[in-house]
Write an enzyme that holds these catalytic residues in place. Structure first.
Site, PDB file in Angstrom:
ATOM      1  N   SER A 143       0.815  -1.198   0.000  1.00  0.00           N
ATOM      2  CA  SER A 143       0.000   0.000   0.000  1.00  0.00           C
ATOM      3  C   SER A 143       0.862   1.267   0.000  1.00  0.00           C
ATOM      4  CB  SER A 143      -0.965  -0.029   1.183  1.00  0.00           C
ATOM      5  OG  SER A 143      -1.910   1.008   1.101  1.00  0.00           O
ATOM      6  N   ASP A 304      -5.529   2.428  -3.981  1.00  0.00           N
ATOM      7  CA  ASP A 304      -6.781   2.323  -3.223  1.00  0.00           C
ATOM      8  C   ASP A 304      -7.013   3.559  -2.359  1.00  0.00           C
ATOM      9  OD1 ASP A 304      -4.867   1.806  -1.299  1.00  0.00           O
ATOM     10  OD2 ASP A 304      -5.775  -0.046  -0.568  1.00  0.00           O
TER      11      ASP A 304
END
Length: 570
Positions: A143, A304
């Site tokens: 991430s 995301d």
């Protein structure tokens, strides 16, 4: 087996990766370095694995990836007749290597694999799991963590990150797997030729774009082509999806930040590729100034999360994750009312550390708010529950303060592609009224109160740091302080033990109907709340401060005073 025995075993067995061999040889007789790599196994939980790329049981490498994948394969073969798994990866160091390693291990266990042939956003993986009728999904990503990290996230057949009970069952299989002797492997090319591994096709990629595009609330909004957008994927996976979805929906005036356009796991222009951090947006802000852009969009490496900066009075101002979430929620409600598409009994879902400003806005529009634990998977789970009850159309929005948003039910994770489209649509909508997003958020503050949220991170590195974090949480749980920054504590929410304790009456305890989690929330006088929790993905203790007052200055001063207080707290 102690850490030194583990080290010697790895030196003799971990020979398939030259980088690992070199690293293991370089730390010979270095007690501290051996300890950091071998004092424990990398934790596997509902977020999968997350750690530094390197040699050892406490690092991400082909062997820890292999053991985890074999454990997952064992679980799938015990629970499904002909399991199928989708795989995606981002731009991080060795992400492509680790994705192929996972694929060939699954194939060796007679599990079908559908994988993306190029780096792809995490939400596209969540979409693919359901779109391709898979039983699980894997995405190789860390991430927004620093460049030295990578990770391994596991999704269930519902497209959501696996629930606690599934994670526990997979972990049991992992623990019963010998990292060197029990992992089955097949040559990747052989598995590809046999059809056990197949690449996800262009039609399926475009199906994701089309589904994201269906979330637009005002297809005919004017002046979309005039909106000047600067976009940076932060050297990650968002470039193709974000630019194509924007173009498909009429936002054609997009300038990509050249220095951060190409995939690069070293993230040379932003060592901490997190859109929450201003330094990660510096390159994009330079481009904004040079082309007089209206808005900057920045997605993290697995696309995301999204951060933004908007032009206001000739300057570029960053908006927080909470502010963007509030703006999007208010816009979605407003647009749905205008379009007469607001469902009956609409629902918005937020996490416990996300701004409470959502509540008065929700009350204005008649929206029910569901509060869940930190982590977007809990929002995904709630979407799934609405679906099981036949009420999925009630869901209109979900978000978390850490820059994650979702307006549809086509995925069960936060989606920066979806958020990028809605943010641009919202910006164009207000610019047509000669308003910037700064004007709009200021108007919302005046209407609902000046909410201020602040986050303090305290880093605890290595074994000693982990033990210190655990001791701090245990101490706060056992003996909560009567005051924080001279404010009396009214109540304590202990999410690990599932109880709410009223401080003025220790016998007055209420049950918290949420899964156990190592989180404490302190409710203070004057509508102040403090949340303390260890990060699930980084060696950090996070402290969230939530304030509301009658002016921006008062909220900021109060929030700053709490941040200063916590500097000495630990």
């Amino acid at each position: 087996m102690d850490k030194n025995e583990k080290y010697l075993l790895w030196r003799s067995q971990a020979i398939s990766d030259a980088d690992l061999v070199d690293e293991l040889n370089s730390i010979y007789e270095n007690e501290n370095e051996i300890t950091e790599r071998f004092y424990k196994d990398l934790n596997f939980g509902t977020g999968g694995l997350r750690g530094i790329v390197g040699a050892g049981s406490n690092r991400i490498n082909v062997y820890t990836i292999g053991k985890t994948t074999q454990g997952l394969a064992n679980f799938l073969n015990k629970n499904y007749k002909t399991p199928k798994v989708a795989i995606a990866y981002d731009s991080r160091i060795k992400s492509d290597v680790f994705s192929k390693e996972a694929a060939r291990i699954l194939a060796a266990n007679n599990i079908s694999v559908a994988m993306y042939s190029e780096l792809t956003p995490t939400p596209a993986l969540s979409f693919a799991v359901r779109h391709l009728n898979c039983n699980a999904g894997i995405v190789i990503t860390a991430s927004h963590n620093p460049a030295e990290y990578n990770g391994y996230k596991v999704y269930g057949e519902d497209g959501c990150q696996i629930a606690n009970d599934v994670a526990d069952a997979v972990l049991e299989e992992i623990n019963n797997t010998d990292i060197f002797n029990d992992v089955r492997r097949i040559d990747f090319s052989d598995a590809l030729n046999s059809g056990l591994i197949k690449y996800i096709g262009e039609d399926d990629i475009r199906a994701f774009w089309d589904t994201v595009s269906s979330q637009t609330l005002n297809k005919n909004i004017s002046n979309k082509e005039k909106l000047k957008i600067v976009y940076t994927p932060l050297n990650g996976a968002g470039l193709r999806c974000v630019t194509n979805v924007l173009k498909m929906n009429g936002f054609s005036n997009v300038t990509v930040v050249e220095s951060q356009e190409k995939p690069d796991g070293h993230f040379l222009t932003c060592p901490y590729p997190n859109p929450e951090v201003k330094e990660a947006l510096c390159e994009g802000l330079k481009v904004c100034k040079s082309c007089n852009a209206d808005i900057l969009l920045a997605t993290d490496p697995d696309c995301d999360r999204i951060g933004i900066a908007v032009k206001h009075d000739g300057e570029y101002k960053l908006l927080s994750g909470n502010e963007v979430g509030v703006l999007l929620f208010d816009y979605i409600c407003k647009a749905r009312r205008i379009n007469n598409t607001m469902p009956q009994n609409p629902v918005c879902i937020k996490t416990i550390v996300t701004t409470d400003m959502l509540y008065p806005i929700a009350q204005k529009y008649g929206v029910r708010v569901i509060e869940v634990l930190t982590g977007f998977k809990f929002i995904g789970e709630q979407i799934g529950l609405l679906e099981k009850c036949g009420n999925i159309e009630q869901y209109i929005f979900g978000f978390e303060e850490s820059y994650g948003y979702l307006s549809g039910t086509y995925v069960r994770d936060k989606d920066a592609v979806n958020a990028a489209l809605l943010i641009c649509e919202m910006t164009a909508f207000y610019l047509n009224q000669k308003l910037t997003l700064i004007d709009v958020i200021d108007n919302l503050y005046r209407e609902f109160g000046y909410y201020k949220n602040a986050l303090k991170n305290f880093t605890f590195v290595g074994k000693s740091g982990f033990e210190k974090m655990e001791a701090i949480m245990a101490g706060l749980r056992k003996n909560p302080p009567p005051q924080i920054n001279d404010r009396n504590i009214v109540a304590v929410y202990d999410y690990l033990n599932g109880i709410k304790i009223l401080m003025h009456n220790s016998n007055n305890k209420e049950k918290i109907d949420l899964p156990p989690s190592n989180v404490l929330k302190f409710i203070l006088a004057d509508n102040i709340s403090i949340v303390v929790r260890p990060s699930g993905t980084e060696p950090k203790l996070k402290v969230y401060v939530s304030i509301v007052s009658d002016s921006c200055d008062n909220s900021k001063k109060l929030a700053d005073s709490f941040c200063d207080y916590f500097e000495d707290w630990f």
